[in-house]
Each structure stands twice: as structure tokens, then as C-alpha cells.
Design an enzyme around this catalytic site. Sequence first.
Site, PDB file in Angstrom:
ATOM      1  CG  ASN A   1      -1.891  -0.855   1.270  1.00 13.86           C
ATOM      2  OD1 ASN A   1      -2.196  -1.721   0.056  1.00 13.86           O
ATOM      3  ND2 ASN A   1      -2.699  -1.228   2.536  1.00 13.86           N
TER       4      ASN A   1
ATOM      5  NE  ARG B   1      -8.810  -2.317  -9.936  1.00 19.93           N
ATOM      6  CZ  ARG B   1      -7.740  -1.612 -10.297  1.00 19.93           C
ATOM      7  NH1 ARG B   1      -6.703  -1.896 -11.086  1.00 19.93           N
ATOM      8  NH2 ARG B   1      -7.848  -0.386  -9.943  1.00 19.93           N
TER       9      ARG B   1
ATOM     10  NE  ARG C   1      -3.605   5.275 -10.226  1.00 23.10           N
ATOM     11  CZ  ARG C   1      -4.186   6.408  -9.523  1.00 23.10           C
ATOM     12  NH1 ARG C   1      -4.850   5.855  -8.282  1.00 23.10           N
ATOM     13  NH2 ARG C   1      -4.626   7.490 -10.104  1.00 23.10           N
TER      14      ARG C   1
ATOM     15  CG  HIS D   1     -15.251   2.526 -10.933  1.00 24.53           C
ATOM     16  ND1 HIS D   1     -15.609   2.735  -9.537  1.00 24.53           N
ATOM     17  CD2 HIS D   1     -13.999   1.876 -10.840  1.00 24.53           C
ATOM     18  CE1 HIS D   1     -15.002   1.846  -8.885  1.00 24.53           C
ATOM     19  NE2 HIS D   1     -13.836   1.521  -9.340  1.00 24.53           N
TER      20      HIS D   1
ATOM     21  CE1 TYR E   1      -9.078  -6.947  -2.512  1.00 26.87           C
ATOM     22  CE2 TYR E   1     -10.270  -5.921  -4.335  1.00 26.87           C
ATOM     23  CZ  TYR E   1      -9.196  -6.008  -3.634  1.00 26.87           C
ATOM     24  OH  TYR E   1      -8.064  -5.759  -4.125  1.00 26.87           O
TER      25      TYR E   1
ATOM     26  NE  ARG F   1     -10.695  -0.110   1.971  1.00 24.60           N
ATOM     27  CZ  ARG F   1     -10.656  -0.050   0.588  1.00 24.60           C
ATOM     28  NH1 ARG F   1     -11.508  -1.104   0.158  1.00 24.60           N
ATOM     29  NH2 ARG F   1     -10.134   0.836   0.078  1.00 24.60           N
TER      30      ARG F   1
ATOM     31  CG  HIS G   1     -14.354  -3.073  -2.761  1.00 23.61           C
ATOM     32  ND1 HIS G   1     -15.142  -3.487  -4.200  1.00 23.61           N
ATOM     33  CD2 HIS G   1     -13.113  -2.390  -3.385  1.00 23.61           C
ATOM     34  CE1 HIS G   1     -14.507  -2.663  -4.847  1.00 23.61           C
ATOM     35  NE2 HIS G   1     -13.459  -2.163  -4.484  1.00 23.61           N
TER      36      HIS G   1
END
Length: 686
Positions: free
Chosen positions: A47, A377, A407, A437, A472, A568, A596
Site C-alpha cells: 500500500n 478488473r 490503474r 467504473h 474483498y 474503510r 469494498h
Amino acid sequence: MNFKDPKFYLNRELSLLAFNRRVLQQALDPTIPLLERIRFIFICSNNLDEFFEVRVAGLRHDLARGNTKPSLNGASAEEVLKEINLRAHQLVDEQYRIFNDELLPKLADESIQFLPADEWSEAQCKWLKNYFKHQVMPVISPISLDLTHPFPRLVNKSLHFLLHLHGNDAFGRNLEYAVLHMPRSLPRIIELPESVGGSKQHNFVYLSSIVSEFAQDLFPGMDIHGCYQFRLTRDSHLLLEENSNEDLASALKRELQSRNFGAAVRLEVGKSCPEKIVSFLLQKCNLTPEELYRVDGPVNLNRLMLLPDLVDRPDLKFDGFTPKTPEVLHRRDIFEVLLEQDLLLHHPYESFQPVVEFVRQAAKDPNVLAIKQTLYRTGSQSSIVEALIEASQAGKEVTAVVELRARFDEADNIELAQKLQEAGVLVVYGVVGYKTHAKMTLVVRKNQKRNALQRFVHLGTGNYHAGNARLYTDYSLLTTNVDICEDVHKVFQQLTGMGKVYELNQLWHAPFTLHKNLLKAIERETSNAGNGKEARMIIKLNSLTDQSLIEALYKASNAGVEIQLIVRGICCLSPGINGLSDNIQVRSIIGRFLEHSRVYYFYDDGKEHLYAASADWMERNLYNRVETCFPILQKDLKRRMVNELEMMLSDVEQSWILQANGDYQLFCRGKPEKKVQQLLLDKLSY
């Protein structure tokens, strides 16, 4: 009261650092199995890499461009960078302290250890020297530094060594320095075989220790005064001119080639590296002493992520579980089930397989005429992608809206788009200037009994990535609701065609209606509270940074609305300020799974509106992305999701409570109550 006053807001970057500190604290939780605790060390390291690549690099861009716009809390980019330097150094020092002083001794107690060079036996030294000769030397290329060999462009986040030399080489050159680059193909930890392992069950050696010990073999006839590991983190922004005439995929490919060689933003070196070497590296990398991080251990901790997988010790890992599949789907066609009822899935507790089967069955079903799907993704080996290809090859109309700019997944998505195109799928890259998205799938199927077309939809808060669905927490909704299906159809029309903004029946979508509808919902609760009615909101997000929504929440709190935020990561709202946010509580749940899902609940005088969404309350999600926010309309599913939100609000073991000054305090640890994620596992999985 001035709700825009900077003193009422927290800084975005510092809030993100605080999140990583909470992740790191999981490594100290004695209730977490040992190999899972050490995994949190590596997650924190990974991270931090992204934090420097993106957030720190972005602040440096602001400084270079002379951007003087202050952050929400009024701090300039220069002030934020100064505070980041202070806090990030403290965080990294704490990370290595926990790794060295807390976890490595406990691993050794469990017969898992890392052997330093001064503890190698003669047999181990011989084996490792042979490993270096046959596995390492053939794939590395020493680079001497002299007038004809300037300091090389070093790859982002790769392990390197700077060697301090003395003597003349074969050409008579008097060299002082050389650089070694370690290819990513080389493992960063090597396990010794049982024949030379010693008394411990698992004996590992760092690649850095092997290279430091045997680097002399690379420079015969020369003396090595020192071999020092180091690692550079670079700016990973991609500078795309999306309005140019160049094909987006081609432009991305070109930019990706340079990502590994952006401007350096951080230098990590071993703790024992001499000042002379450090100064040399800083000067060559154009960095300041503040951007130097001395670490007491490997400079690339995140590359040790495979350690738990290399050790077969189930007793030191989380208990396994089998995600549950709704019984109604057992031995029944998913389309038949959806004609009778909606399905709500809470991953990873419940299986992601029904979502995969939804697309697979659509691919095989002769009555299915068309499939449309967004892909952000997916993972390199995606069953869903294979199903889309199968559907296209079977003659169905298949459209995939592939977001190339996800990304760090750009290269995979370019390859994915090409693979789909070659199979005959209509691939669309979305809208210039807006990342797609939203997570949605639309299936058009012929109903033979009615001789009519029927739409089926999947909407989710997470990606179509089966691996992430095990790690997630996310929600999936499968429905045939006429209004929702019509809305999804219209959003796909916007993405693949042209035209004015459609009016939608049930969905809120960015960049058009999501932000204004959120404001309306908050203002409705504010009005209800002002009229003496019960008013309440529960908002679950990954990040909260949008000033207009924070301001609306402050006004709602001021009016008496009870506001529970489950955020979160980043939160720029400051709770608990008297007369401003004293009716707002912010908690961050950190645990085995990455929280998530995005869920919005509004009480509305007992009418109760519940939404799940792909969007956080960030500027980029609200104004610069295509997002969907969808209602949960079936009463039993709505009640179930609200109950699960209430479970999260009742958690005392995994909840960190945000203080007004930006600090987080763990609600409680060590109580007999189970953690909320374990409660959900017990309830929803096998």
C-alpha cells in the site's frame, strides 16, 4: 456556522496514511493466526508503494506546476509533503520493528526462520554459493559506473545493489562503483532444502543476503568494500492526452513503457548503508534526505508476500471456508430463478460462482440473443471473459465496455480487449475523459412461452474478478426488475452510442444524477429531523472526500440526524465536533477481508431507501467516472442488507473509531464477542 471552514476537514493524504497504520496494527493482533499477521506487514508495504507512486507523486506535480490550491484542510502541497515525510518515516520504522521484534521471533518459535549469513553452516554456505552460481549469476548483469557508463535508469520498485569496489578490471579501469539489478524472475526468499536446512522445519534466506555474500564472484580480481541493497519508488502517473486523435490503446501502450522510469519519489536503503553511499545515491536519483528511508531489513518487504503460501501450516493461517451458493440455485436454471425473484449475494461469504454462471449460461443458452458487460478488473484467467468469447463465437451479440485505464491493470486490459476483439466481441473503450467504473451485465433472452424478449441484469459493487471476490467484501444483485433493466440498457446506450442524458427510473448514475440525488436524500433526512421526525443514515464507503457531501452531512448532523459512517480508508470528514458533527460516528472496519462494498441507507421517516453502488463519495467517482447506484427493492433482501449493516455497527473487535483530530482508536480488543467478518462467515458460508 461556516461549514466550509478548513478546520472542519481532514487531509486526504494523511487520512490514507492513517489507513495504512490501521492495516499494520493487524500484525499485532494476537487473535489473528501468525502467518496472516505477517501478511498484513506485506500488505502495508505494498500500500505504501502505491501511496508514493500516486499520492506523493501527485503532490510533487502540484509543486512543480506551481499549483497553490490548498487541500480541504487548508494545507498547501508543501505542508502536506512535510507532514507525510514525518508520518511515513514513523510508519516504516514501526513496520520493521514489528517485523523484526514481534513476528520473526514468533516465526522462529514455530520452526520458521530467516538465516543471516553469519549463521550459515558450512553445508548451507556451500549450497547457497552453488545457488548463486547457477540460479542468480546467469540472469544478472553488473553495470560498472565510469565516464562511459553513467548511472543507469533503474526500474521502479526493483531490488538493486550498489557495490563499492577497489582495483582495476580486465581492461585496466579503476572502478569505484557498480550496480546490480535483480530481475523480477528471481525469488526474493529462498528456502533451504531439508538436506542442509538444519533443525528448523522451514529455513529461508533472503536473496539480498545471498547476493551480498557472493557478489565477489562477479568481479574476479577486484576487492569489494561493500554491497548495499537499495530500491527506488517512481512516479507512476500516466500522462494521456485523451482528446488527441491517437487510439487510446496505442497511447496507453506507449505510456506504459515509460511508467517504470518516472521521476524518483523515494529511496529505500539498508540501515547499515554508509553516508557516502547514501549521498551518492540521493544525488544520482535527484532526491533529498527527507525522501530517504533507512530500513532494518529487506528493502522490498512486499516481495515477501509469498511466504505464507510457501509454508504448509494450516494451524498458522485463517480457517478455510466454502462460500455458500443460494439453495434456490441448486439444480435450477438461473434464468428460471430470476423470473421468480431477485438474488442478493454478499461476497466472499457467498459464492461469486452464480455471477460467473449467469454469464456462462447466457453464453450457452440458445434463447439468449445479446450480452453486454462492463469490464474494469477481471484477472488474467477469467471464466467470465471465456464465456463472453464463447457467446460471441456462438453467434450472439456480445458487447464489452473495457476500461483500459484501470490503474496498474492497464497492460492486462489492453491484452483483454485484443483477445475479445479477435473473438468477434464488440469492444468499446467507454467515454473520453470518464473512466467506466460501473459494474453491470445485461442479458437479453427470448421468452419462448411469451414470445417476447426478457432482460436480466447483474449489478455489483465490485469487479468481475473471481480472485478478488474471495478477498474483498462486495454485493451482487441479480434481477429482472423492468425499471432497473431498462435503466441498465440506457446506460449501455450512453457508453456505446451518442445522445442526450437519459432519464432513469431507479438507478442513480454518475456523472449525471448520482451526486444531486445523494444531496437530495441527505437534505430529506435533514428536513425530517428539523420537523421532529426520526432521521437516520448509514453510509458504507471506501473513501469520503467530496466537500459538498461532507458539508451536507454536517448540516444534517446539526439538524439532529443520526449518521453512522463506515469508511474503510480515506475520510476527510471530522466527526464529534460540538455543534457541527456530534451526531456523526465514523468507523473503519479492518480485518481478514478488504471491506469494498458501498451501501447507502436513508431512513426517510420509515420509508427506508437502500442502495448499493460502485461509487465512493469522492470527486473522481461523482464527476469523472461512469458509476451506477442501484436500489434494493425486494423487501426481504432489503431487510437482510440492513441487518448486515447493523451487525457492522455492533462490532467491537474490528472497528476503529475516527476522532475529530484524525486519529483512530480501536473500539476494543480481546472481548469475547466475535468479529463481524467471522459472524458473517458463520452465517453465510460453509
